[in-house]
Design an enzyme around this catalytic site. Structure first.
Site, PDB file in Angstrom:
ATOM      1  N   LEU A 140      -8.315  -7.692 -13.464  1.00 41.77           N
ATOM      2  CA  LEU A 140      -9.672  -7.163 -13.590  1.00 41.77           C
ATOM      3  C   LEU A 140     -10.197  -7.444 -14.993  1.00 41.77           C
ATOM      4  O   LEU A 140      -9.488  -7.272 -15.975  1.00 41.77           O
ATOM      5  CB  LEU A 140      -9.637  -5.653 -13.416  1.00 41.77           C
ATOM      6  CG  LEU A 140      -9.950  -5.055 -12.061  1.00 41.77           C
ATOM      7  CD1 LEU A 140      -9.983  -3.543 -12.196  1.00 41.77           C
ATOM      8  CD2 LEU A 140     -11.271  -5.554 -11.504  1.00 41.77           C
ATOM      9  N   ASN A 159      -2.907   1.932 -14.149  1.00 43.52           N
ATOM     10  CA  ASN A 159      -2.098   1.025 -13.334  1.00 43.52           C
ATOM     11  C   ASN A 159      -0.684   1.576 -13.225  1.00 43.52           C
ATOM     12  O   ASN A 159      -0.207   2.277 -14.120  1.00 43.52           O
ATOM     13  CB  ASN A 159      -2.057  -0.353 -14.014  1.00 43.52           C
ATOM     14  CG  ASN A 159      -1.263  -1.372 -13.222  1.00 43.52           C
ATOM     15  OD1 ASN A 159      -1.372  -1.455 -12.001  1.00 43.52           O
ATOM     16  ND2 ASN A 159      -0.441  -2.160 -13.901  1.00 43.52           N
ATOM     17  N   GLY A 201       0.790  -1.234   0.000  1.00 46.50           N
ATOM     18  CA  GLY A 201       0.000   0.000   0.000  1.00 46.50           C
ATOM     19  C   GLY A 201       0.818   1.277   0.000  1.00 46.50           C
ATOM     20  O   GLY A 201       0.309   2.344   0.313  1.00 46.50           O
ATOM     21  N   SER A 202       2.107   1.178  -0.409  1.00 48.53           N
ATOM     22  CA  SER A 202       2.911   2.407  -0.359  1.00 48.53           C
ATOM     23  C   SER A 202       2.426   3.422  -1.394  1.00 48.53           C
ATOM     24  O   SER A 202       2.503   4.634  -1.173  1.00 48.53           O
ATOM     25  CB  SER A 202       4.394   2.088  -0.558  1.00 48.53           C
ATOM     26  OG  SER A 202       4.626   1.601  -1.854  1.00 48.53           O
ATOM     27  N   ASN A 203       1.922   2.941  -2.535  1.00 46.50           N
ATOM     28  CA  ASN A 203       1.387   3.885  -3.532  1.00 46.50           C
ATOM     29  C   ASN A 203       0.102   4.539  -3.041  1.00 46.50           C
ATOM     30  O   ASN A 203      -0.140   5.717  -3.310  1.00 46.50           O
ATOM     31  CB  ASN A 203       1.156   3.187  -4.873  1.00 46.50           C
ATOM     32  CG  ASN A 203       2.435   3.064  -5.670  1.00 46.50           C
ATOM     33  OD1 ASN A 203       2.931   4.053  -6.193  1.00 46.50           O
ATOM     34  ND2 ASN A 203       2.993   1.869  -5.723  1.00 46.50           N
ATOM     35  N   GLU A 229      -5.718  -6.558 -22.271  1.00 48.00           N
ATOM     36  CA  GLU A 229      -4.402  -7.205 -22.410  1.00 48.00           C
ATOM     37  C   GLU A 229      -3.465  -6.709 -21.298  1.00 48.00           C
ATOM     38  O   GLU A 229      -3.338  -5.489 -21.094  1.00 48.00           O
ATOM     39  CB  GLU A 229      -3.817  -6.833 -23.777  1.00 48.00           C
ATOM     40  CG  GLU A 229      -2.757  -7.784 -24.252  1.00 48.00           C
ATOM     41  CD  GLU A 229      -2.143  -7.281 -25.554  1.00 48.00           C
ATOM     42  OE1 GLU A 229      -0.944  -7.478 -25.743  1.00 48.00           O
ATOM     43  OE2 GLU A 229      -2.881  -6.674 -26.353  1.00 48.00           O
ATOM     44  N   SER A 257       6.082   2.723 -14.924  1.00 51.39           N
ATOM     45  CA  SER A 257       5.163   3.254 -15.933  1.00 51.39           C
ATOM     46  C   SER A 257       3.782   3.397 -15.328  1.00 51.39           C
ATOM     47  O   SER A 257       3.318   2.504 -14.620  1.00 51.39           O
ATOM     48  CB  SER A 257       5.039   2.275 -17.117  1.00 51.39           C
ATOM     49  OG  SER A 257       6.300   1.935 -17.635  1.00 51.39           O
ATOM     50  N   GLU A 315       7.704   5.766  -8.267  1.00 50.16           N
ATOM     51  CA  GLU A 315       6.257   5.547  -8.439  1.00 50.16           C
ATOM     52  C   GLU A 315       5.468   6.526  -7.584  1.00 50.16           C
ATOM     53  O   GLU A 315       4.447   7.072  -8.008  1.00 50.16           O
ATOM     54  CB  GLU A 315       5.868   4.119  -8.016  1.00 50.16           C
ATOM     55  CG  GLU A 315       6.364   3.041  -8.964  1.00 50.16           C
ATOM     56  CD  GLU A 315       5.916   1.643  -8.525  1.00 50.16           C
ATOM     57  OE1 GLU A 315       5.282   1.500  -7.468  1.00 50.16           O
ATOM     58  OE2 GLU A 315       6.221   0.687  -9.252  1.00 50.16           O
ATOM     59  N   ASP A 344      -0.806  -5.227 -18.965  1.00 45.82           N
ATOM     60  CA  ASP A 344       0.282  -4.242 -19.046  1.00 45.82           C
ATOM     61  C   ASP A 344       0.532  -3.735 -20.477  1.00 45.82           C
ATOM     62  O   ASP A 344       1.676  -3.464 -20.863  1.00 45.82           O
ATOM     63  CB  ASP A 344       1.590  -4.825 -18.472  1.00 45.82           C
ATOM     64  CG  ASP A 344       1.462  -5.171 -17.001  1.00 45.82           C
ATOM     65  OD1 ASP A 344       0.651  -4.529 -16.320  1.00 45.82           O
ATOM     66  OD2 ASP A 344       2.159  -6.089 -16.533  1.00 45.82           O
ATOM     67  N   MET A 352      -3.171  -7.309  -7.410  1.00 51.78           N
ATOM     68  CA  MET A 352      -2.467  -8.456  -7.972  1.00 51.78           C
ATOM     69  C   MET A 352      -3.339  -9.433  -8.761  1.00 51.78           C
ATOM     70  O   MET A 352      -2.832 -10.407  -9.298  1.00 51.78           O
ATOM     71  CB  MET A 352      -1.709  -9.209  -6.865  1.00 51.78           C
ATOM     72  CG  MET A 352      -0.624  -8.367  -6.202  1.00 51.78           C
ATOM     73  SD  MET A 352       0.423  -7.474  -7.386  1.00 51.78           S
ATOM     74  CE  MET A 352       1.444  -8.824  -7.961  1.00 51.78           C
ATOM     75  N   ARG A 353      -4.628  -9.203  -8.827  1.00 51.48           N
ATOM     76  CA  ARG A 353      -5.454 -10.077  -9.665  1.00 51.48           C
ATOM     77  C   ARG A 353      -5.919  -9.309 -10.894  1.00 51.48           C
ATOM     78  O   ARG A 353      -5.903  -8.073 -10.913  1.00 51.48           O
ATOM     79  CB  ARG A 353      -6.638 -10.608  -8.876  1.00 51.48           C
ATOM     80  CG  ARG A 353      -6.235 -11.677  -7.846  1.00 51.48           C
ATOM     81  CD  ARG A 353      -7.473 -12.171  -7.140  1.00 51.48           C
ATOM     82  NE  ARG A 353      -7.261 -13.406  -6.417  1.00 51.48           N
ATOM     83  CZ  ARG A 353      -6.918 -13.465  -5.134  1.00 51.48           C
ATOM     84  NH1 ARG A 353      -6.706 -12.361  -4.456  1.00 51.48           N
ATOM     85  NH2 ARG A 353      -6.772 -14.629  -4.540  1.00 51.48           N
TER      86      ARG A 353
HETATM   87  C1  GRF Z   1       4.280  -1.425  -7.139  1.00 46.94           C
HETATM   88  O1  GRF Z   1       5.635  -1.637  -7.398  1.00 46.94           O
HETATM   89  C2  GRF Z   1       3.526  -1.364  -8.425  1.00 46.94           C
HETATM   90  O2  GRF Z   1       4.292  -0.901  -9.483  1.00 46.94           O
HETATM   91  C3  GRF Z   1       3.155  -2.800  -8.666  1.00 46.94           C
HETATM   92  O3  GRF Z   1       2.871  -3.284  -7.395  1.00 46.94           O
HETATM   93  C4  GRF Z   1       3.625  -2.579  -6.437  1.00 46.94           C
HETATM   94  C5  GRF Z   1       2.684  -2.112  -5.373  1.00 46.94           C
HETATM   95  O4  GRF Z   1       3.326  -1.620  -4.259  1.00 46.94           O
HETATM   96  N1  GRF Z   1       2.056  -2.889  -9.595  1.00 46.94           N
HETATM   97  P1  GRF Z   1       2.535  -0.971  -3.055  1.00 46.94           P
HETATM   98  O5  GRF Z   1       1.508  -1.973  -2.567  1.00 46.94           O
HETATM   99  O6  GRF Z   1       1.879   0.281  -3.555  1.00 46.94           O
HETATM  100  O7  GRF Z   1       3.573  -0.683  -2.018  1.00 46.94           O
END
Ligand code: GRF
Length: 365
Positions: free
Chosen positions: A260, A274, A177-179, A310, A303, A341, A312, A257-258
């Site tokens: 959609l 994404n 969840g860092s993003n 499709e 990115s 990011e 990414d 991670m799944r």
């Molecule tokens: C990130 O590196 C993102 O690019 C990838 O999953 C990671 C998620 O990290 N799709 P976080 O959960 O936001 O820390």
């Protein structure tokens, strides 16, 4: 003061077609709403006109534009739209029509060439229009849309500046969840003019969900279903319903991670983004930092891209570069990528409307 412009009649358009026909020349016909002309329209019309010797435009009446585009459209009434169009050098005549489809006009005018813009193929044209074109013996030509130019994106830019309307975001994630944290900070410090109206995770115990709850955000766990790797159909629908209820403008996948699928993919097309830890199109899928090390890349990065069916592969909106250092492990490299990011994703979101990207309820024009 000069007199108001009077659109052509169907009979006049047909006479033009017959006169050209007698000379072995071709009439091009196209149709649309043409509500707020932009360079994309002009280029499209120039290309269409080049397919023949004269061009007639079927212009949707005000009533039919309302039905096609919603109650706030058109911005300009049909006579004004016709007058502006008729002033273009590519346009010989404009006929206003009431139906949502141009079928009856095609039947009446029998154009030699029918031009259509956009993502259509001959097969995905409206069946009635296609049948009318077959009856008329018209050649069908699909022309590419000019990217980044649309009436909708112009309207979005204007309304965003006027009303300062905040973007309604949903953030989906499964892990650390860092993003999400980076987005929340940007909202809090005013760099990102947005409201996080939904946070959704497929992992009940994830730090992502914990963070969302601590930040007081509307967090929601979706049971992914029996398959440990896939998101089941019920979950796909539940996510869609949740996004709709929250009236979300833009859906952000931040480590979700799944995969959609429908109905979200289509309903949120162009509004689903994404963040991926590589310089796409390089290193798609899982373990991108490890793949960059294994490939011996001197640099990699992250990115932010639109999501399509499709994996990414949707349009890249922005990237940031990160060097691969000697001795990097996938973990150390990934950690440095994430630092980028956390700047890149909030920035792209804060520029969403200025970039002409769509929000909720924005049909293309
Ligand atoms: C990130 O590196 C993102 O690019 C990838 O999953 C990671 C998620 O990290 N799709 P976080 O959960 O936001 O820390």
């Amino acid at each position: 003061m000069s007199a108001e412009y009077t659109p052509a009649t169907i009979a006049e358009a047909r006479r033009l077609r017959d006169a050209l026909d007698r000379e072995g020349k071709k009439l091009v016909f196209t149709n649309g709403c043409f509500d707020l002309l932009h360079a994309g329209h002009v280029r499209y019309l120039e290309q269409a006109r080049a397919l023949g010797d004269a061009m007639v435009i079927g212009l949707n009446s005000d009533q039919s534009v309302r039905l096609l585009k919603g109650p706030d459209r058109p911005l300009n009434n049909e006579n004004d739209r016709a007058e502006v169009l008729a002033a273009l050098r590519a346009v010989d005549a404009v006929v206003v029509f009431e139906d949502q489809r141009a079928t009856s006009l095609i039947d009446a005018i029998h154009p030699h060439v029918y031009a259509k813009g956009g993502d259509y193929t001959v097969d995905s044209l409206n069946a009635e229009e296609r049948a009318a074109l077959q009856r008329a013996g018209s050649e069908i030509r699909i022309l590419p849309l000019v990217p980044g130019r649309s009436t909708t994106s112009t309207i979005n830019k204007m309304t965003a500046e006027k009303t300062g309307s905040r973007l309604r975001l949903a953030v989906l994630g499964s892990g650390e969840g860092s993003n999400l944290r980076a987005i929340v900070s940007s909202v809090q410090n005013g760099q990102l003019d947005a409201d996080i109206v939904a946070v959704i995770s497929d992992h009940a115990g994830s730090n992502f969900l914990k963070l969302a709850r601590e930040a007081g955000l509307p967090a929601h766990f979706v049971d992914p279903g029996p398959n440990p790797r896939k998101l089941g159909e019920a979950a796909q629908k539940e996510i869609f319903d949740h996004l709709e209820r929250a009236r979300v403008d833009v859906v952000v996948l931040a480590g979700f991670m799944r995969i959609l699928k429908e109905p979200v993919i289509s309903a949120y097309s162009g509004r689903l983004v994404n963040v991926h830890p590589s310089l796409l199109p390089k290193h798609k899928g899982a373990n991108a930092p490890q793949l960059a090390i294994e490939a011996g890349d001197a640099e990699t990065g992250c990115s932010v891209h639109l999501v399509t069916a499709e994996i990414d592969a949707g349009r890249v909106l922005e990237q940031a570069r990160v060097p691969v250092l000697p001795g990097d492990t996938p973990e150390t490299l990934h950690a440095r990528i994430k630092v980028e990011e956390h700047k890149l994703l909030p920035r792209v979101l804060s520029e969403w409307r200025q970039r002409g990207l769509p929000v909720r309820g924005a049909g293309e024009s």
